[in-house]
Enzyme design. Structure first.
Site, PDB file in Angstrom:
ATOM      1  N   ASP A 190       7.262   0.092   9.107  1.00 27.07           N
ATOM      2  CA  ASP A 190       6.169   1.033   9.324  1.00 27.07           C
ATOM      3  C   ASP A 190       6.044   1.293  10.818  1.00 27.07           C
ATOM      4  O   ASP A 190       6.874   0.851  11.615  1.00 27.07           O
ATOM      5  CB  ASP A 190       4.857   0.509   8.723  1.00 27.07           C
ATOM      6  CG  ASP A 190       4.446  -0.841   9.310  1.00 27.07           C
ATOM      7  OD1 ASP A 190       5.075  -1.306  10.286  1.00 27.07           O
ATOM      8  OD2 ASP A 190       3.491  -1.444   8.792  1.00 27.07           O
ATOM      9  N   TYR A 204       6.932  -4.415   0.214  1.00 29.80           N
ATOM     10  CA  TYR A 204       6.104  -4.299   1.414  1.00 29.80           C
ATOM     11  C   TYR A 204       4.731  -3.752   1.064  1.00 29.80           C
ATOM     12  O   TYR A 204       4.596  -2.790   0.306  1.00 29.80           O
ATOM     13  CB  TYR A 204       6.792  -3.395   2.434  1.00 29.80           C
ATOM     14  CG  TYR A 204       6.114  -3.404   3.780  1.00 29.80           C
ATOM     15  CD1 TYR A 204       5.898  -4.595   4.465  1.00 29.80           C
ATOM     16  CD2 TYR A 204       5.688  -2.219   4.362  1.00 29.80           C
ATOM     17  CE1 TYR A 204       5.271  -4.608   5.695  1.00 29.80           C
ATOM     18  CE2 TYR A 204       5.072  -2.217   5.595  1.00 29.80           C
ATOM     19  CZ  TYR A 204       4.867  -3.418   6.258  1.00 29.80           C
ATOM     20  OH  TYR A 204       4.242  -3.418   7.480  1.00 29.80           O
ATOM     21  N   ARG A 250       2.150  -2.585   3.050  1.00 26.47           N
ATOM     22  CA  ARG A 250       1.445  -1.565   3.840  1.00 26.47           C
ATOM     23  C   ARG A 250       2.123  -0.227   3.576  1.00 26.47           C
ATOM     24  O   ARG A 250       3.106   0.120   4.205  1.00 26.47           O
ATOM     25  CB  ARG A 250       1.457  -1.918   5.325  1.00 26.47           C
ATOM     26  CG  ARG A 250       0.633  -3.149   5.644  1.00 26.47           C
ATOM     27  CD  ARG A 250       0.537  -3.410   7.138  1.00 26.47           C
ATOM     28  NE  ARG A 250      -0.283  -4.588   7.396  1.00 26.47           N
ATOM     29  CZ  ARG A 250       0.181  -5.822   7.481  1.00 26.47           C
ATOM     30  NH1 ARG A 250       1.481  -6.038   7.329  1.00 26.47           N
ATOM     31  NH2 ARG A 250      -0.612  -6.845   7.703  1.00 26.47           N
ATOM     32  N   HIS A 296       8.883   4.624   2.109  1.00 29.04           N
ATOM     33  CA  HIS A 296       8.339   3.406   1.525  1.00 29.04           C
ATOM     34  C   HIS A 296       8.222   3.541   0.014  1.00 29.04           C
ATOM     35  O   HIS A 296       8.173   4.625  -0.542  1.00 29.04           O
ATOM     36  CB  HIS A 296       6.943   3.123   2.090  1.00 29.04           C
ATOM     37  CG  HIS A 296       6.976   2.758   3.532  1.00 29.04           C
ATOM     38  ND1 HIS A 296       5.834   2.481   4.239  1.00 29.04           N
ATOM     39  CD2 HIS A 296       7.999   2.615   4.404  1.00 29.04           C
ATOM     40  CE1 HIS A 296       6.164   2.194   5.482  1.00 29.04           C
ATOM     41  NE2 HIS A 296       7.464   2.278   5.601  1.00 29.04           N
ATOM     42  N   GLU A 352       3.928   0.200  13.117  1.00 27.14           N
ATOM     43  CA  GLU A 352       3.773  -0.998  13.940  1.00 27.14           C
ATOM     44  C   GLU A 352       5.083  -1.767  14.027  1.00 27.14           C
ATOM     45  O   GLU A 352       5.459  -2.257  15.097  1.00 27.14           O
ATOM     46  CB  GLU A 352       2.665  -1.894  13.365  1.00 27.14           C
ATOM     47  CG  GLU A 352       1.276  -1.306  13.449  1.00 27.14           C
ATOM     48  CD  GLU A 352       0.824  -1.013  14.864  1.00 27.14           C
ATOM     49  OE1 GLU A 352       1.076  -1.847  15.762  1.00 27.14           O
ATOM     50  OE2 GLU A 352       0.235   0.062  15.088  1.00 27.14           O
ATOM     51  N   ASP A 395       8.733  -5.060  10.234  1.00 24.20           N
ATOM     52  CA  ASP A 395       8.308  -4.326   9.042  1.00 24.20           C
ATOM     53  C   ASP A 395       8.660  -2.837   9.126  1.00 24.20           C
ATOM     54  O   ASP A 395       8.737  -2.265  10.218  1.00 24.20           O
ATOM     55  CB  ASP A 395       6.791  -4.474   8.854  1.00 24.20           C
ATOM     56  CG  ASP A 395       6.408  -5.885   8.442  1.00 24.20           C
ATOM     57  OD1 ASP A 395       7.274  -6.597   7.902  1.00 24.20           O
ATOM     58  OD2 ASP A 395       5.248  -6.283   8.677  1.00 24.20           O
ATOM     59  N   GLU A 422       9.001 -10.654  12.487  1.00 21.66           N
ATOM     60  CA  GLU A 422       7.706 -10.938  13.099  1.00 21.66           C
ATOM     61  C   GLU A 422       7.227 -12.366  12.910  1.00 21.66           C
ATOM     62  O   GLU A 422       6.633 -12.946  13.809  1.00 21.66           O
ATOM     63  CB  GLU A 422       6.619  -9.989  12.543  1.00 21.66           C
ATOM     64  CG  GLU A 422       6.876  -8.527  12.754  1.00 21.66           C
ATOM     65  CD  GLU A 422       7.408  -7.895  11.506  1.00 21.66           C
ATOM     66  OE1 GLU A 422       8.354  -8.463  10.932  1.00 21.66           O
ATOM     67  OE2 GLU A 422       6.887  -6.848  11.087  1.00 21.66           O
TER      68      GLU A 422
END
Length: 843
Positions: free
Chosen positions: A84, A302, A304, A348, A86, A82, A9
């Site tokens: 997740d 990470y 989130r 995660h 998103e 990432d 990203e």
């Protein structure tokens, strides 16, 4: 043969990954999402399975072109956003953009929880595929939010004003803030009294200590007047205080779990005064990579996540560190395991340092202070969560008042002291020992004392004095950013990645304001919440929103088809919207105002602001046509007509009487006593003047209101005059214009000479550091100093906070200001809890 293309990203992340993978890989950044729903249309085909209409994100065309060029030459494409929802959606959108019919290129989905050589190489050695269920969950959430925002926001435009927004999670958060404010305003305080005594032993040690009255006749103390207190003290006066019981219990205080997104945001808010958005930005920086002298390296995992899980090798490394650093007593036999209720993103980990041996102290010279403070929080929490429990001895003494006369009341006093017997995880966490909660059925009283002397049952105590204190019950406190995040999390509203954005949206929309560490709803926020709860209370119910989040989790786990879930939601949503009774304005009042406006012969010229053209006469004509077509007029449109009657009152006979008949007395009450020409002249004086961002935004909003024909209220006009007075030294010809504008002279006080020295020193700076942008705010040292200088010249003094900020700035410019070491030290400087660095002193 082409190289391998890796897409992440951000440029910072690309730089760190590129260093790890080497020359056989080209690493590029997508700069976030490359496709999204269109801005100006709904972009969802409700009739055909809620099919989304994705368009390329504006401003990403060059990025997309660049990625397509590299993709054409690549042997393999690794999608590495990432780990997740998103990130999965970004990977899927990239695949949709870059795939071709020939199928020659091979796409891989790569995920890693930390950006370290070991984790990244392991991920690339075992790539996977895109998780379509996770993509579907993200699509469902995005479409949910679009449907709610697109359908509900226009209702606020009709009922309140244009430009407002409603959001599926945002409006629930606003509801929580407003409901708490309603509780505070409705709260009626009650008086109560605390009674106690300062006592001491009759033999050494004679150190006095405090005891509290906790029971009268075996019932909890409840004293509500001074006369009741006096009755109790008179009854106690002739009695002896005797120790009835001494008990000791050992409490094993377990370490807290490792950080997840919400708890990190709460901790950073509490201990560092960082807003959630700032915390996440700092954490992102620590995750993507910091240059420690040998290229960038990721320092934390990470950020989130809502999972407490920890990698086995990370736990082993932490246990080795604890054993070597603190010794065996601090290491539990088995590693503690932490679990969360409900669904979590199980793949995660919790947030932890990537290398436990990289202590905060070792990084102090490598990290800016804000980054260091967040890293310290993460490191300490991770190490602490793998340590032994702390052991706290809680010693409680119960004291009776004897003798008890026949038929008399019994009294029991109490005091409790807590002593740390074994530090355990507190050795790292450094948390203070707070008074422990009483055992089940105990008295939750204010009986905690620092220490207690050795006491035995039957021992008599000397009473040195009786103590009494009047108190009031307190209303519930307003939400802080930390406590609001905790409330959202506890209620299952939103997800870790949404909390920071939700809170910033509430502030940006001016629905809430931050007062120190508290969030208070504005009048606008209260009105928006009132309307949404009145008409769509079920939609913005905490329980319903939490249930929708649970459905999104079920989509991700593959239990529910995303379009089916949206279908069930949309049916209920449509029913709710269909049941709304849109408020309409009184027809007779509307006709009366239109008739009054027929007297206007000279309308003001049309004005253009942005792409919109404003015409007073055109607006009145459109309302006439609307009524002729049998359409109702909204209260907002009626208010606009009333403002026009007030604006053109010089051409309308008995305009005030007309407004009163229409029930628009508020327009008369808010009327400015200053002619419009004078208001226009005020804005002309400020034209071209450099103003701070917040001040400029405020002045621009007033000017837009004025140009649209809406009179400024007395309070708004007074605020505008304060801006003029504050910047008077920089406005050419201001003194000459003051009298003609009817501006009162600014009341000044005698200038503070010590602050004057600071201002003078700041005026010697020639080389300014570049302005810094954080989020939507720009921090510019030069403009900040200029603003304070103008204020000091006008008012003769600055606030303590401004003085502290100015002194901090001078220290940063010590090369420019060699005499800054001589800055007056007698000026009080409050401690800055945020640890803000360069570029953050400007308010």
């Amino acid at each position: 043969m082409g190289a391998n293309l890796v897409i992440v990203e951000s440029p910072a992340k690309a730089k760190t990954i590129n260093k790890i993978l080497g020359k056989d890989f080209i690493v590029k950044a997508s700069m976030g999402h490359v496709r999204d729903l269109p801005i100006k249309t709904l972009g969802v085909d409700v009739e055909h399975g809620f099919a989304p209409e994705y368009t390329n994100v504006k401003g990403r065309m060059n990025v997309i072109g660049d990625l397509k060029k590299y993709a054409q030459q690549a042997d393999a494409i690794y999608l590495a956003p990432d780990p997740d929802r998103e990130g999965e959606a970004i990977a899927w959108h990239l695949w949709e953009l870059l795939k071709d019919k020939r199928g020659e290129r091979i796409f891989h989905r790569v995920q890693y929880n930390e950006i370290t050589p070991r984790a990244v190489r392991e991920a690339f050695a075992h790539p996977g595929i895109i998780n379509q269920s996770r993509v579907d969950a993200q699509q469902a959430r995005r479409i949910l939010d679009r449907l709610v925002g697109y359908k509900v926001s226009p209702l606020l435009w009709k009922w309140v004003k244009r430009g407002l927004s409603a959001g599926r999670v945002q409006s629930v958060a606003l509801r929580l803030v407003c409901e708490r404010e309603a509780e505070i305003r409705a709260f009626v305080p009650e008086n109560f009294w605390l009674v106690g005594a300062r006592v001491q032993k009759r033999i050494d040690p004679l150190t006095p200590f405090i005891i509290r009255l906790v029971r009268i006749n075996d019932e909890k103390v409840s004293l509500h007047s001074e006369s009741e207190v006096q009755t109790v003290l008179q009854d106690l006066e002739s009695r002896m205080l005797t120790v009835q019981d001494v008990s000791v219990r050992s409490v094993h205080k377990r370490p807290p779990p490792p950080f997840i997104t919400s708890s990190l945001q709460q901790a950073a808010s509490t201990y560092c005064s960082f807003a959630p958005g700032r915390t996440m930005s700092i954490a992102q920086h620590l995750y993507e990579g910091i240059d420690l002298g040998d290229g960038p390296v990721g320092l934390i995992t990470y950020m989130r996540t809502d999972s407490f899980a920890l990698a086995d090798d990370a736990v082993r490394s932490c246990r080795d560190y604890i054993k070597q650093t603190f010794g065996d007593p601090f290491l539990p036999e088995q590693s503690p395991v932490y679990r969360r209720k409900g669904l979590t993103q199980g793949a995660h980990e919790a947030i932890r340092p990537t290398d436990v041996t990289r202590t905060p102290e070792s990084l102090k010279d490598h990290l800016p202070k804000p980054e260091w403070r967040v890293y310290e929080l993460v490191w300490k929490r991770f190490v602490a969560c793998q340590m032994e429990s702390a052991v706290i001895d809680q010693r409680t003494v119960r004291i009776g008042a004897e003798p008890v006369p026949e038929g008399g009341r019994t009294y029991r006093f109490q005091a409790t002291a807590s002593t740390l017997q074994f530090a355990g995880y507190l050795k790292v966490a450094g948390t203070e020992i707070k008074p422990m909660k009483p055992e089940s059925g105990g008295d939750a009283v204010e009986d905690a004392v620092p220490d207690l002397p050795p006491l035995t049952v039957g021992e008599c105590l000397n009473r040195l004095e009786w103590l009494k204190e009047s108190k009031q019950t307190q209303p519930p406190s307003r939400y802080s950013e930390a406590s609001l995040i905790k409330a959202l999390e506890n209620n299952g509203v939103g997800r870790p990645s949404t909390f920071a954005q939700t809170l910033s949206t509430l502030v940006d929309r001016e629905y809430v304001i931050k007062e120190k560490q508290s969030l208070a709803p504005t009048d606008l926020g209260i009105e928006v919440n009132r309307i949404l709860v009145q008409h769509l209370g079920e939609l913005f119910d905490v329980g319903f929103t939490a249930a929708m989040e649970a459905e999104l989790d079920r989509i991700e786990s593959g239990e529910v088809i995303w379009s089916d879930m949206l279908g069930v939601f949309y049916k209920r949503f449509s029913d709710w919207l269909g049941a709304i009774k849109v408020p309409t304005a009184d027809t007779q009042a509307t006709l009366g105002l239109i008739k009054a406006l027929e007297n206007v012969k000279a309308w003001r010229p049309e004005s253009k602001r942005g792409k919109r053209t404003y015409s007073d006469g055109g607006f009145v004509l459109s309302i006439k046509e609307q009524m002729d077509a049998g359409k109702s007029v909204s209260p907002r449109q009626l208010q606009a007509l009333a403002r026009l009657v007030d604006r053109y009152r010089a051409q309308i006979p008995e305009s005030d009487s007309c407004l009163q008949k229409a029930g628009m007395e508020s327009v008369i009450e808010q009327r400015s006593t200053v002619p419009d020409e004078s208001v226009t002249a005020r804005f002309q004086l400020l034209q071209g003047l450099e103003l701070r961002e917040g001040t400029k935004k405020f002045v621009d909003s007033l000017q837009q209101q004025h140009e649209q024909g809406r009179s400024l209220s007395r309070a708004q006009l007074a605020a505008l005059d304060r801006v003029l007075n504050d910047h008077a030294p920089r406005i050419p010809g201001f003194e000459a214009a003051r009298e003609s504008l009817g501006l009162a002279a600014q009341v000044t006080t005698e200038a503070d000479p010590q602050t004057g020295e600071l201002v003078t020193l700041a005026g010697t700076i020639q080389e300014w550091k570049p302005a810094v942008k954080r989020g939507k705010r720009v921090f510019d040292d030069r403009l900040f100093v200029q603003s304070l200088t103008d204020q000091f010249r006008t008012r003769g003094r600055l606030s303590e906070r401004q003085v502290a900020a100015l002194r901090k700035l001078l220290k940063r410019y010590k090369v420019e200001v060699p005499d800054s070491a001589a800055t007056p030290q007698s000026i009080p400087v409050p401690v800055d809890p945020s640890g803000s660095e360069s570029g953050e002193t400007a308010p």
